[in-house]
Design a protein around this motif. Structure first.
Motif, PDB file in Angstrom:
ATOM      1  N   VAL A  37      -1.880  94.208 106.022  1.00  0.00           N
ATOM      2  CA  VAL A  37      -3.307  94.202 105.294  1.00  0.00           C
ATOM      3  C   VAL A  37      -3.848  92.684 105.703  1.00  0.00           C
ATOM      4  O   VAL A  37      -4.884  92.227 106.567  1.00  0.00           O
ATOM      5  CB  VAL A  37      -3.553  94.808 104.067  1.00  0.00           C
ATOM      6  CG1 VAL A  37      -5.468  93.724 103.685  1.00  0.00           C
ATOM      7  CG2 VAL A  37      -3.645  95.758 104.074  1.00  0.00           C
ATOM      8  N   ALA A  38      -2.862  91.331 105.481  1.00  0.00           N
ATOM      9  CA  ALA A  38      -3.153  90.124 105.202  1.00  0.00           C
ATOM     10  C   ALA A  38      -3.251  89.426 107.129  1.00  0.00           C
ATOM     11  O   ALA A  38      -3.896  88.863 107.672  1.00  0.00           O
ATOM     12  CB  ALA A  38      -2.452  89.353 104.749  1.00  0.00           C
TER      13      ALA A  38
ATOM     14  N   ILE B  12       6.456  88.676 106.971  1.00  0.00           N
ATOM     15  CA  ILE B  12       5.552  88.897 105.787  1.00  0.00           C
ATOM     16  C   ILE B  12       6.014  87.100 105.897  1.00  0.00           C
ATOM     17  O   ILE B  12       6.994  87.578 104.870  1.00  0.00           O
ATOM     18  CB  ILE B  12       5.581  89.691 105.835  1.00  0.00           C
ATOM     19  CG1 ILE B  12       5.086  90.695 106.766  1.00  0.00           C
ATOM     20  CG2 ILE B  12       4.274  89.512 104.004  1.00  0.00           C
ATOM     21  CD1 ILE B  12       5.021  92.887 105.830  1.00  0.00           C
ATOM     22  N   ARG B  13       4.648  86.087 105.563  1.00  0.00           N
ATOM     23  CA  ARG B  13       4.993  84.626 104.309  1.00  0.00           C
ATOM     24  C   ARG B  13       4.447  84.563 103.438  1.00  0.00           C
ATOM     25  O   ARG B  13       3.767  85.496 103.182  1.00  0.00           O
ATOM     26  CB  ARG B  13       4.118  83.470 105.785  1.00  0.00           C
ATOM     27  CG  ARG B  13       4.170  83.632 106.861  1.00  0.00           C
ATOM     28  CD  ARG B  13       3.625  82.739 107.555  1.00  0.00           C
ATOM     29  NE  ARG B  13       3.636  81.588 107.165  1.00  0.00           N
ATOM     30  CZ  ARG B  13       4.113  79.918 107.904  1.00  0.00           C
ATOM     31  NH1 ARG B  13       5.090  80.561 107.906  1.00  0.00           N
ATOM     32  NH2 ARG B  13       3.597  79.868 107.086  1.00  0.00           N
ATOM     33  N   VAL B  14       5.270  84.732 102.556  1.00  0.00           N
ATOM     34  CA  VAL B  14       5.402  85.001 100.874  1.00  0.00           C
ATOM     35  C   VAL B  14       5.629  83.892 100.063  1.00  0.00           C
ATOM     36  O   VAL B  14       5.953  82.563 100.544  1.00  0.00           O
ATOM     37  CB  VAL B  14       6.143  85.657 100.536  1.00  0.00           C
ATOM     38  CG1 VAL B  14       5.680  86.381  99.496  1.00  0.00           C
ATOM     39  CG2 VAL B  14       6.819  87.217 101.377  1.00  0.00           C
ATOM     40  N   LEU B  15       4.534  83.425  99.426  1.00  0.00           N
ATOM     41  CA  LEU B  15       4.566  82.645  98.529  1.00  0.00           C
ATOM     42  C   LEU B  15       4.615  82.791  97.302  1.00  0.00           C
ATOM     43  O   LEU B  15       4.421  84.149  96.899  1.00  0.00           O
ATOM     44  CB  LEU B  15       2.910  81.551  98.583  1.00  0.00           C
ATOM     45  CG  LEU B  15       2.787  80.487  97.186  1.00  0.00           C
ATOM     46  CD1 LEU B  15       3.894  79.807  98.193  1.00  0.00           C
ATOM     47  CD2 LEU B  15       1.105  80.160  97.514  1.00  0.00           C
TER      48      LEU B  15
ATOM     49  N   GLN C 198      -3.789  76.741 101.113  1.00  0.00           N
ATOM     50  CA  GLN C 198      -4.308  76.329 102.412  1.00  0.00           C
ATOM     51  C   GLN C 198      -3.207  74.750 102.721  1.00  0.00           C
ATOM     52  O   GLN C 198      -3.239  75.689 104.153  1.00  0.00           O
ATOM     53  CB  GLN C 198      -4.821  75.600 101.783  1.00  0.00           C
ATOM     54  CG  GLN C 198      -6.575  76.346 100.453  1.00  0.00           C
ATOM     55  CD  GLN C 198      -7.257  75.003  99.859  1.00  0.00           C
ATOM     56  OE1 GLN C 198      -6.795  74.583  99.106  1.00  0.00           O
ATOM     57  NE2 GLN C 198      -7.975  75.133 100.725  1.00  0.00           N
ATOM     58  N   GLU C 199      -1.920  74.378 102.484  1.00  0.00           N
ATOM     59  CA  GLU C 199      -1.118  74.316 103.429  1.00  0.00           C
ATOM     60  C   GLU C 199      -0.212  75.067 103.945  1.00  0.00           C
ATOM     61  O   GLU C 199       0.261  75.069 105.295  1.00  0.00           O
ATOM     62  CB  GLU C 199       0.356  73.041 102.331  1.00  0.00           C
ATOM     63  CG  GLU C 199      -0.966  72.037 101.847  1.00  0.00           C
ATOM     64  CD  GLU C 199       0.025  71.202 100.921  1.00  0.00           C
ATOM     65  OE1 GLU C 199       0.921  71.608 100.479  1.00  0.00           O
ATOM     66  OE2 GLU C 199      -0.661  70.659 100.374  1.00  0.00           O
ATOM     67  N   LEU C 200       0.260  76.036 102.982  1.00  0.00           N
ATOM     68  CA  LEU C 200       1.471  76.888 103.997  1.00  0.00           C
ATOM     69  C   LEU C 200       0.644  78.629 104.866  1.00  0.00           C
ATOM     70  O   LEU C 200       1.389  78.764 105.405  1.00  0.00           O
ATOM     71  CB  LEU C 200       2.125  77.274 102.918  1.00  0.00           C
ATOM     72  CG  LEU C 200       3.120  76.024 102.322  1.00  0.00           C
ATOM     73  CD1 LEU C 200       3.583  76.993 101.128  1.00  0.00           C
ATOM     74  CD2 LEU C 200       3.814  75.823 103.186  1.00  0.00           C
ATOM     75  N   ASN C 201      -0.236  78.643 104.295  1.00  0.00           N
ATOM     76  CA  ASN C 201      -1.077  79.730 104.855  1.00  0.00           C
ATOM     77  C   ASN C 201      -0.218  80.867 105.551  1.00  0.00           C
ATOM     78  O   ASN C 201      -0.373  81.752 105.916  1.00  0.00           O
ATOM     79  CB  ASN C 201      -1.514  79.500 106.590  1.00  0.00           C
ATOM     80  CG  ASN C 201      -2.428  80.505 106.986  1.00  0.00           C
ATOM     81  OD1 ASN C 201      -3.270  81.740 106.453  1.00  0.00           O
ATOM     82  ND2 ASN C 201      -2.324  80.768 108.291  1.00  0.00           N
ATOM     83  N   PRO C 202       0.411  81.101 103.777  1.00  0.00           N
ATOM     84  CA  PRO C 202       0.851  83.049 103.532  1.00  0.00           C
ATOM     85  C   PRO C 202      -0.168  83.688 104.453  1.00  0.00           C
ATOM     86  O   PRO C 202      -0.890  84.077 104.183  1.00  0.00           O
ATOM     87  CB  PRO C 202       1.727  82.619 102.577  1.00  0.00           C
ATOM     88  CG  PRO C 202       0.011  81.665 101.617  1.00  0.00           C
ATOM     89  CD  PRO C 202      -0.522  81.016 102.700  1.00  0.00           C
TER      90      PRO C 202
END
Length: 411
Positions: free
Chosen positions: A126-127, A7-10, A49-53
């Motif tokens: 969910v994402a 899961i990618r987190v910003l 928008q750049e990293l698409n977390p």
């Protein structure tokens, strides 16, 4: 775990120390990956928008743009990205505004590590589901075949049964608050009381209507949307539709299990979710609800009788031809001072925990006595946050199962 599965987190916060503390909290979780940090709302929009977390942890108070505005713009540009609000502000107005613009959750700083991790994992699930749906939709649009073949297809509402074989675990409280957590202007929800002799759902909402399930169930074979609308109680504050239990215990004899099952199946055509409160006894009516429901929210508390009864219920399911995967296990009234932990209960029941609802006597008991469910009263209280997390987990579970069911039909 492969990076593609994480899961990618910003992380978004204008205070460098806060960003670093959160990053350190997450670095030991093998399934989570911090892909970037942002200091401002505008930077958060750009990096999203750049990293698409999958998940953005968003502060509210920032110098250039507040987190709620940033959340709204991120959700507009990238609808699959889920936002978890993290703020020192405990004002319910912040939470309401955040949820209105599409935030997934709302945590007060500093969050407990397990609370933060759970919120990220639920939002991340969910994402991923939303992203997969988006890709599938794009593929379908490019070919046009799916829409042409199934132009008449409509989704059915989901029946959520709230049940405990042990009385006194808080099923009615949970059912009422869960229905309100799922309900909004775009998602119609019905709350049905099938505890036919001594149901209290209407009382918990401070509502009283002349019609009950005893008036509607005998007409189950001939009901239509107009009849349902006439019989249902409309909750004054929220618009939630409620089908109350009979006003007198002897009226329960007028309602059969077959009638209730038929009625619930019809309600699928009108409502996105039907939350059903049940008796702890496995009556014919309760078994009928169990047969037609999509998920059973099995409620347990930190006491040996409740755990024992939960084990007996789970052992009974195979004999009823029902898979344990249909069960969503919830620990209610969790008290950290008690040594029986949710993990121990889950291990004993061999059932994964979907949600933990903390003990919150200051909110829950007064809300019951006033007839104002605690998810309406103060959404930032621990019990309310637990119910909202349960609601989102159920949405995700049912959405995934719907996709799996639909795939063979849509080929």
């Amino acid at each position: 775990m492969p990076d593609a599965d994480k899961i990618r987190v910003l992380i978004v916060d204008d205070v460098a120390e806060t960003r670093e503390n959160i990053r350190k909290l997450l670095q030991f979780e093998s399934d989570l990956e911090v892909v970037g940090t942002a200091r401002t709302g505008r930077e958060a929009i750009q990096l999203s928008q750049e990293l698409n977390p999958h998940v953005v942890l968003m502060d509210i108070i920032m110098p250039d743009m507040d987190g709620i505005v940033a959340t709204e713009q991120i959700r507009q540009k990238m609808p699959h990205v889920q936002v978890v609000i993290l703020t020192v502000q405990g004002d319910p107005n912040y939470m309401r505004r955040a949820l209105q613009v599409g935030a997934r959750d709302f945590l007060t700083k500093p969050p407990m590590a397990d609370e933060l991790n759970a919120a990220i994992r639920r939002a991340g699930s969910v994402a991923k589901d939303e992203r997969a749906k988006g890709i599938q939709s794009q593929m379908s649009a490019s070919t046009g075949s799916v829409n042409q073949q199934f132009s008449g297809w409509t989704a059915k509402g989901k029946i959520i049964m709230v049940y405990s074989p042990k009385g006194g675990t808080g099923c009615t409280t949970l059912a009422v608050n869960l229905a309100l957590a799922l309900h909004n202007d775009e998602t119609r929800v019905a709350l049905v009381d099938t505890n036919l002799q001594f149901g209290d759902v209407a009382v918990f909402l401070n509502e009283q209507g002349k019609n009950t399930i005893a008036d509607l169930a005998p007409r189950a074979e001939e009901v239509d949307a107009e009849i349902v609308e006439e019989v249902m109680i409309r909750h004054a504050s929220t618009g939630l539709h409620v089908l109350a239990a009979p006003s007198r215990p002897e009226q329960a004899e007028r309602v059969t299990a077959e009638q209730v099952s038929t009625l619930l199946q019809f309600l699928r055509q009108i409502y996105a979710y039907i939350v059903v409160d049940t008796s702890s006894y496995l009556t014919d009516v309760t078994l009928g609800v169990l047969d037609v429901c999509d998920v059973v929210v099995l409620v347990a508390t930190q006491d040996i009788p409740a755990i024992k009864d939960g084990r007996l219920f789970l052992d009974l399911l195979p004999n009823l031809g029902i898979s344990a995967s249909k069960v969503a296990f919830v620990m209610n009234r969790y008290d950290k001072r008690i040594t029986i932990t949710p993990e121990k209960v889950a291990e004993n029941l061999k059932q994964e925990i979907m949600a933990i609802i903390p003990l919150d006597e200051r909110s829950v008991i007064p809300s019951v006595n006033r007839g104002v469910p605690f998810v309406m009263d103060n959404k930032t209280q621990p019990a309310a946050r637990g119910v909202f997390m349960l609601a989102e987990a159920l949405r995700a579970k049912l959405a995934v199962e719907s996709d799996q069911e639909d795939k063979p039909a849509r080929r």
